[in-house]
Write an enzyme that holds these catalytic residues in place. Structure first.
Site, short mmCIF file in Angstrom:
data_model
loop_
_atom_site.label_atom_id
_atom_site.label_comp_id
_atom_site.label_asym_id
_atom_site.label_seq_id
_atom_site.Cartn_x
_atom_site.Cartn_y
_atom_site.Cartn_z
N ASP A 10 0.95 -1.24 0.01
CA ASP A 10 0.08 0.01 -0.06
C ASP A 10 1.04 1.33 -0.11
OD1 ASP A 10 -2.02 1.69 0.31
OD2 ASP A 10 -3.19 0.73 1.45
C1 BGC Z 1 -5.19 3.12 0.16
C2 BGC Z 1 -5.11 2.09 -1.01
C3 BGC Z 1 -4.95 3.03 -2.33
C4 BGC Z 1 -3.57 3.70 -2.25
C5 BGC Z 1 -3.40 4.50 -3.71
C6 BGC Z 1 -3.93 4.22 0.17
O1 BGC Z 1 -4.12 5.03 0.81
O2 BGC Z 1 -5.12 2.45 1.20
O3 BGC Z 1 -6.18 1.55 -1.15
O4 BGC Z 1 -4.90 2.19 -3.46
O5 BGC Z 1 -3.79 4.75 -1.19
O6 BGC Z 1 -4.32 5.59 -3.77
#
Ligand code: BGC
Length: 742
Positions: free
Chosen positions: A288
């Site tokens: 993530d």
């Molecule tokens: C989220 C993810 C997301 C990523 C990119 C993170 O804060 O938890 O689900 O894909 O950001 O935007």
């Protein structure tokens, strides 16, 4: 986007473009992202994805391998960040290897539709929330949902989706509940698996997230989730296991939180032992965004790609490989996993070309179709619904900006609304954690159904005025909402903004009051006895108003069933308050940083309906529940113990055609120590009035087994298994049992 911000970004773009171009010495002559160079031996499509990946790998330098295992920065996501010249302006970007014909990886958030379109004046279809999709209990709808996302990613030039949320609704107040598929591992895993299969059917790489036990947003970056192994395997991880088994996704995104002491993105048990060994996952583990915490530990414990930057898996990884701390074979494995997924899904053979535009009409039709199947009729006293278009003379439509649109969920699942927020229409990007309404106005579609009746709107901010309008109308429809977003949990299951009082005031003024819920998850309804009808419409997407009005007037017979329990009060949940919420509120009030804390998921296996059943608590509406405008009768249960098959009949005994979700639950032998039943199968059947359908379902061993921690494997216990079949987890008129021998 503000002009100044755009100008700044363009400066950054052009400023670094030269640098980046210079850093790619062997740029291929073809256009960016393209990779069709048939002369490469790995372009032989008769070879397997693994063989093709190995052929590429042999040609790669150490630097090229490193280049593949990290992103190039926050890009369009964070102000002031470098925007790589070839990025497609999504959430993540990995530079391809031109000299070998390996395209860039352009990743886009796309949980409920493609995100961040407005930056480039692009349009994307907003589908109903994933939880709404789960309420369809329809695998074909899930596949369709994913294929819309895949199609629109392709149309916009992306080759990877980062949607596919399947964290279990252990904590229903989780701000991302709307992005996930509910509380049951079989239902959630199956539907998200089909969704991701749909994405990949468009030859776009899919991803399933957030692995694992990222079950709340409060303290998500610092909390340590504590959950015993057996519960983990039979609940949260089982959802992933099922989804990954169905979709074979290119990626699995590891989550922000710690699990049993280690960060998910450097958790050997999660990544190596479970995901790669037990689930035989062949794709790559992508972190993530900023969820990577180390180089050597993360690399050795199973992380394959750092996003969105190169803090740990860039230069530090190269150093670690050179020093032998991370074996080269491990780096090769990371690169192999990425390359083989690109070949397997088809993004190298058939790269997306960002030349098309999305077809909004097709998207709307698809979104509406899913929405119509997702809406759950929770209450229909005196058969007030469906409303008769021929006879109703006046309707009061109240609240939730129903005059202009339907609400959507926030965070990285936010899709930009065409023309901007319907409540305050200014074109441009959505703001983080600011509720966005999509231009699908219930008022308009209700009016269309009854052009000769009086349909008036009141915004609901003045309860007395709303009640007065309701009093002068034949029927009152109150729209209420609960906004949810990534990054913060809702504090309570109660509706915010005094909406309970609004419903009460309207219901007191008009005995024919219907409530339409536009919520991210379950909510409490202290007014339930005072209203005649309740529809759960979730976040219904761009076709939401059309779908809601079709249900209200009976053009569509509701067939959705709850994928999540609706509790009567927060006090009935395993955790009366979101764990850590008090700490967060305190930290916010005193302007301090939230300190790391443990979350003990002591309810273990008892997630959702299993908790309510084991604890003998009566929910407001049980898991699996949903009414119809027709009625169904269950009969003729028969068990084939040898084949482990159960057969039964469902008859449509009412006057209308409809679809019923017939649910099969099993209670394991007492030695399992599971004082509740679990969903083991279901089937959604379409039935004409009077029609009977005989359903046979196979009971799969995995869904009947427990996870034996001692043996570190699944085990089908000997003893008596009780079967319960019916219309919801609480209404199971058919029962039987079968034995499993020693
Ligand atoms: C989220 C993810 C997301 C990523 C990119 C993170 O804060 O938890 O689900 O894909 O950001 O935007």
């Amino acid at each position: 986007m503000k002009i100044a911000k755009l100008a700044r970004q363009l400066l950054v773009v052009f400023g670094v473009a030269a640098l980046l171009t210079a850093a790619v010495p062997q740029a291929a002559p073809q256009s960016p992202g393209q990779s069709k160079t048939p002369s490469f031996p790995w372009m032989d499509r008769t070879l397997s994805p693994d063989q093709r990946a190995d052929l590429v790998l042999k040609e790669m330098t150490l630097d090229e391998k490193i280049q593949l295992v990290h992103g190039t920065g926050w890009g369009a996501m964070r102000q002031g960040s470098i925007i790589p010249p070839r990025t497609n302006w999504g959430a993540g970007f990995v530079l391809g290897i031109d000299r070998l014909g390996i395209p860039d990886i352009n990743l886009a958030d796309s949980a409920v539709g493609v995100r961040m379109g407005a930056i480039q004046s692009r349009y994307s279809t907003l589908l109903p929330s994933t939880l709404g999709l789960a309420a369809t209990w329809n695998q074909e709808a899930a596949f369709l949902y994913g294929s819309v996302i895949g199609r629109e990613l392709r149309d916009q030039g992306f080759n990877m989706s980062i949607g596919g949320g399947v964290d279990l609704a252990r904590e229903p107040r989780n701000g991302r509940t709307f992005e996930y598929a509910g509380e049951d591992p079989l239902l959630a895993g199956t539907l998200v698996g089909q969704l991701m299969k749909g994405v990949q059917s468009q030859q776009i790489m899919g991803d399933i997230k957030h692995f694992a036990v990222n079950d709340q947003e409060t303290g998500r970056n610092i909390l340590n989730a504590i959950l015993d192994k057996r519960s983990l395997r039979e609940s949260d991880l089982l959802a992933f296991q099922i989804a990954i088994g169905i979709a074979q996704p290119a990626g699995v995104m590891c989550s922000y939180n710690k699990l049993n002491g280690d960060y998910a993105c450097e958790n050997d048990y999660l990544l190596n032992q479970v995901l790669k060994k037990d689930f035989a996952f062949k794709g790559w583990v992508v972190s993530d965004w900023d969820a990577t915490h180390s180089t050597v530990k993360a690399a050795l414990n199973g992380l394959d790609q750092e996003m969105p930057e190169d803090k740990y898996l860039g230069a530090p990884l190269k150093k670690a490989v050179e020093s032998g701390e991370v074996p080269l074979s491990r780096l090769d494995d990371m690169a192999h996993r990425i390359l083989r997924s690109m070949f397997a899904v088809g993004v190298i053979d058939n790269p997306p070309m960002p030349r098309r535009v999305v077809d909004p009409f097709r998207g709307l039709e698809n979104a509406q179709q899913v929405a119509e199947e997702s809406i759950v009729l929770l209450k229909n006293a005196d058969n007030l619904l469906p409303l008769s278009a021929a006879s109703v003379k006046s309707i009061a439509v109240i609240g939730s900006h129903a005059d202009v649109g339907v609400i959507s969920g926030g965070g990285s699942a936010q899709v930009d609304a065409p023309g901007g927020n319907a409540v305050d229409p200014k074109p441009g990007e959505s703001q983080w954690q600011k509720p966005i309404y999509f231009p699908s106005a219930p008022l308009k579609y209700i009016r269309r159904k009854i052009p000769n009746a009086k349909v008036a709107y009141n915004d609901g901010t003045d309860t007395a005025a709303a009640a007065a309008l309701a009093k002068s109308s034949e029927v009152a429809i109150v729209f209420v909402n609960q906004y949810m977003s990534e990054g913060r949990d809702v504090e309570t299951l109660s509706l915010p903004d005094n909406q309970d009082a609004l419903v009460r005031a309207v219901a007191a003024a008009n005995s024919r009051t219907i409530v339409v819920l536009e919520t991210g998850g379950p909510v409490t309804m202290p007014w339930i006895q005072e209203v005649k009808g309740v529809l759960a419409a979730w976040y219904p997407g761009i076709g939401g108003a059309q779908a809601i009005s079709n249900i209200l007037f009976g053009v569509v017979n509701p067939s959705g069933k709850l994928p999540i329990t609706f509790a009567k009060t927060d006090a009935d949940l395993p955790h009366p308050q979101v764990p850590g919420m008090d700490l967060e509120l305190q930290a916010r009030a005193t302007n301090q940083h939230l300190q790391p804390f443990d979350v003990h998921y002591t309810e273990g296996l008892k997630v959702g309906y299993k908790w309510f059943e084991a604890e003998n608590k009566q929910p407001l509406f049980p898991f699996g529940f949903g009414l119809s405008y027709t009625a169904y009768a269950y009969s003729h249960i028969k068990i084939d113990e040898q084949q482990r098959q159960v057969t039964f009949s469902v008859k449509n005994t009412g006057p209308l055609a409809g679809a019923e979700v017939a649910q099969v639950y099993v209670q394991l032998p007492a030695s399992a120590g599971e004082p509740f039943k679990r969903l083991v199968a279901w089937q959604k059947v379409q039935l004409a009035p009077g029609e009977t359908n005989t359903i046979t379902v196979q009971l799969k061993p995995l869904y009947l087994s427990i996870f034996d921690v001692e043996k570190d494997s699944w085990s089908l216990l000997p003893g008596e298994y009780k079967i319960f079949i019916g219309a919801s987890s609480a209404e199971t008129p058919l029962t039987a049992s079968f034995h499993v021998g020693e």
